[in-house]
Motif scaffolding. Structure first.
Motif, PDB file in Angstrom:
ATOM      1  N   ARG A 240       0.833  -1.214   0.000  1.00 59.10           N
ATOM      2  CA  ARG A 240       0.000   0.000   0.000  1.00 59.10           C
ATOM      3  C   ARG A 240       0.865   1.261   0.000  1.00 59.10           C
ATOM      4  O   ARG A 240       0.557   2.230  -0.705  1.00 59.10           O
ATOM      5  CB  ARG A 240      -0.925  -0.006   1.220  1.00 59.10           C
ATOM      6  N   GLN A 243       1.930   1.741  -3.544  1.00 58.23           N
ATOM      7  CA  GLN A 243       0.824   2.162  -4.397  1.00 58.23           C
ATOM      8  C   GLN A 243       0.522   3.650  -4.239  1.00 58.23           C
ATOM      9  O   GLN A 243       0.253   4.344  -5.223  1.00 58.23           O
ATOM     10  CB  GLN A 243      -0.435   1.362  -4.051  1.00 58.23           C
ATOM     11  N   GLU A 244       0.572   4.131  -3.019  1.00 55.35           N
ATOM     12  CA  GLU A 244       0.171   5.505  -2.746  1.00 55.35           C
ATOM     13  C   GLU A 244       1.285   6.518  -2.984  1.00 55.35           C
ATOM     14  O   GLU A 244       1.040   7.728  -2.923  1.00 55.35           O
ATOM     15  CB  GLU A 244      -0.332   5.610  -1.302  1.00 55.35           C
ATOM     16  N   LYS A 248       6.881   1.200  -7.701  1.00 46.12           N
ATOM     17  CA  LYS A 248       6.382  -0.036  -8.314  1.00 46.12           C
ATOM     18  C   LYS A 248       6.474  -1.214  -7.347  1.00 46.12           C
ATOM     19  O   LYS A 248       7.482  -1.380  -6.660  1.00 46.12           O
ATOM     20  CB  LYS A 248       7.174  -0.353  -9.578  1.00 46.12           C
ATOM     21  N   ASN A 249       5.421  -2.016  -7.319  1.00 41.34           N
ATOM     22  CA  ASN A 249       5.456  -3.294  -6.624  1.00 41.34           C
ATOM     23  C   ASN A 249       5.813  -4.363  -7.647  1.00 41.34           C
ATOM     24  O   ASN A 249       5.069  -4.583  -8.610  1.00 41.34           O
ATOM     25  CB  ASN A 249       4.088  -3.617  -6.007  1.00 41.34           C
ATOM     26  N   GLU A 269       5.294  -6.556 -12.647  1.00 37.79           N
ATOM     27  CA  GLU A 269       4.587  -5.854 -11.586  1.00 37.79           C
ATOM     28  C   GLU A 269       3.553  -6.773 -10.950  1.00 37.79           C
ATOM     29  O   GLU A 269       3.000  -7.668 -11.603  1.00 37.79           O
ATOM     30  CB  GLU A 269       3.914  -4.599 -12.148  1.00 37.79           C
ATOM     31  N   ARG A 538      -7.952  -1.304  -5.364  1.00 36.32           N
ATOM     32  CA  ARG A 538      -6.592  -1.848  -5.340  1.00 36.32           C
ATOM     33  C   ARG A 538      -6.075  -2.107  -6.751  1.00 36.32           C
ATOM     34  O   ARG A 538      -4.901  -1.852  -7.051  1.00 36.32           O
ATOM     35  CB  ARG A 538      -6.575  -3.128  -4.504  1.00 36.32           C
ATOM     36  N   ARG A 541      -4.987   1.213  -8.199  1.00 34.42           N
ATOM     37  CA  ARG A 541      -3.709   1.656  -7.648  1.00 34.42           C
ATOM     38  C   ARG A 541      -2.551   0.826  -8.190  1.00 34.42           C
ATOM     39  O   ARG A 541      -1.473   1.358  -8.470  1.00 34.42           O
ATOM     40  CB  ARG A 541      -3.741   1.587  -6.120  1.00 34.42           C
ATOM     41  N   LEU A 542      -2.760  -0.481  -8.331  1.00 32.36           N
ATOM     42  CA  LEU A 542      -1.702  -1.331  -8.883  1.00 32.36           C
ATOM     43  C   LEU A 542      -1.366  -0.936 -10.315  1.00 32.36           C
ATOM     44  O   LEU A 542      -0.237  -1.136 -10.774  1.00 32.36           O
ATOM     45  CB  LEU A 542      -2.129  -2.803  -8.839  1.00 32.36           C
TER      46      LEU A 542
END
Length: 648
Positions: A240, A243-244, A248-249, A269, A538, A541-542
């Motif tokens: 999170r 994302q905010e 990058k995840n 990702e 979610r 955001r991703l």
């Protein structure tokens, strides 16, 4: 000059060598001979006077013994920039072997070249040669690291999550990545904070402001997880935070999937499926394989999401023959190619057919005589079936009845029917049609047990909720809406659903089949329900957007037949545990087959004649808990229905 350096770095990073193993062997022999020459100079000046012939004989012997030792232990085949303690140790062993051979040659020659100082001179030569060769390798590694670090200034700067073996191994792989530069490790707790692992610092973030300050200070572009499980554990914290704050995840596939070489290190990702999944459910694979091994197995709906995954898993259990039954030509063709490619030893037959076509279905049973049948063929989309109830009855009810009847006629050991949580207290035609299918197969199984019908087939029903990534499911639908720029449409702010991965569902289906004693309805632990609006936020955001700013979320109201939440068990049911904590057996109302046959015959007549209201009305009489919601069929619930099953 800059382009030349980048070209060299590219070749180094991609694993292209400028010297082959023979060239490396020659360099090692040259350095070994040079080290021995230095040793001779030291001995000549400080220990004993040496003749010119001694120099010549020792240098010839050094070259010969170095070649034998280095070639024999293959030290020239180790890629120097990937040198490890083990490879350095092998180099030391090679130098030791060289010294033993060299001293042995001098002793055998009978020449007293060093007198009583022979072994001391050999020890000095061993130390000097080892220092030179190991130092040479360390220097090359340092130069390589320096060149890569210069080139890496334009890469995406990432942190690797975790400090375990997987994380360290991932960092080492990323060392040669074309796109990513690892800055450090992130530990999920304060343990190891400020330590150094694999030459990189370990960081810990207590809260989001701490994370944001660090990201801005060190220009961090991504957080890399070594597996989906680690990402899932951080979905409400670090994921999170990223994302905010525009970080990058990223996730890497497991090391055993990557293959050998940096070209196969595919970083991507994180997707919503990675976060919604759960810890892998462990099933008794050995027991399942033993049950299905050597049997002919048929899967109806084989080309669908659940059916195709059942086929993939059955292919690993040593089945004698796998029969794929489906009416979808293109998906069946794709499944056939996949099985031929991935399971070349599997005997299987694609069989194009419709479960509503009695003679075509009979032909499949007549030709292959399956021992186990997985019945996954069904219509599943709630709004479509609410608009086409007669087709729902023909496929989900009549098709299931035909499959069940043929299982009995052809002495099938077991039929496993794939059902749904929408069959519990159904509010739509689709769920009611699946409940009707459950009632029929269970009543048939009970009739066999009581001796009312001759046969040996055991009937097993499995219920579970939505599967991640299945055809037409909400996640691919949301993804397409996000790609188009929105809006993302959600039916209601309070709507929730259970989710399970397709492989997880299929593993549980097969374990339920292996453990069943017959005529049971198995319900699966679906975990916690997920709010669909949270899922939409979610996913947005991703994708790198802000919900309701970059992409809007639009509420469109419940669709016909849809309810806010699904149930795995109705209020009248209870369950009993099994050997698997994720599987329980439902206790449901039992129907006598001779009491429902006439009603089912009439239901099929009405559906074939496309008498829509009469069809739905009879469905409600057979399944009294079927109460329509947000549907044109709600008016039928207001009718006074006679008690018991009415057929007219």
């Amino acid at each position: 000059m800059k382009n030349s350096l980048h070209s060299i770095c590219d070749r180094l990073r991609e694993g292209k060598k400028y010297m082959n193993s023979r060239a490396i062997l020659l360099v090692d022999i040259f350095l070994s001979a040079g080290s021995s020459f230095v040793t001779l100079l030291f001995v000549d000046n400080f220990i004993i006077d040496l003749s010119r012939s001694t120099y010549v004989l020792v240098m010839i012997g050094t070259c010969l013994t170095s070649f034998l030792a280095f070639w024999g232990l293959s030290v020239n085949r180790n890629i120097i920039r990937h040198a490890t303690i083990k490879s350095i140790g092998r180099m030391g062993m090679a130098v030791l072997l060289k010294e033993i051979l060299l001293v042995g040659m001098i002793l055998v020659s009978g020449e007293h070249l060093f007198g009583q100082h022979l072994f001391a001179c050999g020890l000095i030569d061993f130390l000097v040669t080892t220092a030179v060769l190991v130092g040479f390798r360390v220097t090359l590694v340092l130069v390589y690291d320096f060149a890569i670090s210069l080139y890496g200034s334009g890469k995406t700067r990432v942190l690797v999550y975790g400090t375990g073996d997987k994380s360290v191994a991932l960092k080492k792989r990323m060392h040669t990545s074309k796109h990513y530069h690892v800055v450090g490790f992130v530990n999920p707790d304060k343990y190891l904070k400020s330590f150094v692992i694999s030459e990189l610092p370990v960081y810990y973030f207590a809260d989001e402001p701490n994370f944001v300050r660090f990201v801005k200070k060190y220009n961090i572009n991504g957080l890399l997880y070594p597996s989906h499980e680690e990402a899932r554990r951080e979905k409400d914290r670090l994921v999170r935070f990223c994302q905010e704050n525009g970080v990058k995840n990223l996730v890497s596939p497991p090391i055993d999937v990557l293959g050998d070489g940096a070209k196969k290190t595919v970083i991507r990702e994180i997707r919503i499926e990675d976060l919604l999944g759960r810890e892998e459910i462990r099933v008794n694979t050995r027991e399942i394989a033993a049950y299905f091994a050597g049997k002919v197995v048929m899967v109806t709906g084989a080309a669908g999401s659940i059916g195709s995954e059942l086929c993939r898993q059955l292919a690993t259990f040593g089945v004698k023959h796998l029969v794929l039954f489906d009416n979808a030509e293109t998906p069946m063709h794709e499944l056939r190619l996949e099985l031929e490619r991935n399971f070349p030893g599997l005997t299987f037959t694609p069989f194009i057919g419709d479960v509503r076509q009695k003679e075509r279905l009979r032909m499949a049973f007549e030709m292959y005589h399956p021992r186990v049948v997985f019945h996954a063929a069904a219509y599943k989309h709630v709004p479509l079936m609410e608009e086409n109830p007669c087709e729902a009855v023909r496929v989900n009810v009549e098709g299931s009845r035909l499959v069940a009847d043929f299982c009995v006629e052809y002495d099938v050991d077991m039929m496993v029917m794939i059902s749904t949580d929408k069959a519990v207290n159904p509010t739509n035609v689709m769920g009611a049609s699946k409940r009707l299918a459950e009632i029929y197969v269970q009543s048939l199984g009970l009739a066999i047990e009581r001796g009312e019908v001759k046969g040996k087939t055991r009937f097993v029903t499995t219920r579970f909720g939505n599967v991640l990534g299945s055809n037409g499911s909400v996640i691919p639908y949301f993804r397409k809406q996000i790609e188009r720029g929105g809006p993302v449409t959600v039916t209601d702010p309070g709507i929730t659903r259970f989710f399970m991965t397709i492989p997880e569902a299929c593993r549980l289906v097969m374990e339920a089949a292996a453990m069943s004693t017959g005529n049971q309805i198995f319900v699966f632990d679906m975990g916690e329900p997920v709010k669909i609006v949270d899922l939409a936020e979610r996913m947005i955001r991703l994708a790198g957007y802000v919900p309701n700013e970059d992409i809007q979320i639009k509420f469109i109201g419940l669709r016909p037949g849809e309810k806010l939440y699904e149930e795995v068990l109705s209020s009248e049911e209870n369950t009993i545990p099994t050997g698997n904590a994720k599987i329980r057996v439902a206790k449901v109302r039992e129907y006598k087959r001779n009491e429902i046959l006439e009603a089912y015959d009439r239901l099929e007549e009405l559906a074939l004649a496309v008498k829509i209201e009469d069809t739905v009305r009879l469905m409600k009489r057979i399944v009294p808990e079927f109460k329509s919601r947000n549907s044109r069929f709600e008016m039928l619930d207001r009718e006074k229905l006679p008690e018991g099953i009415a057929i007219k």
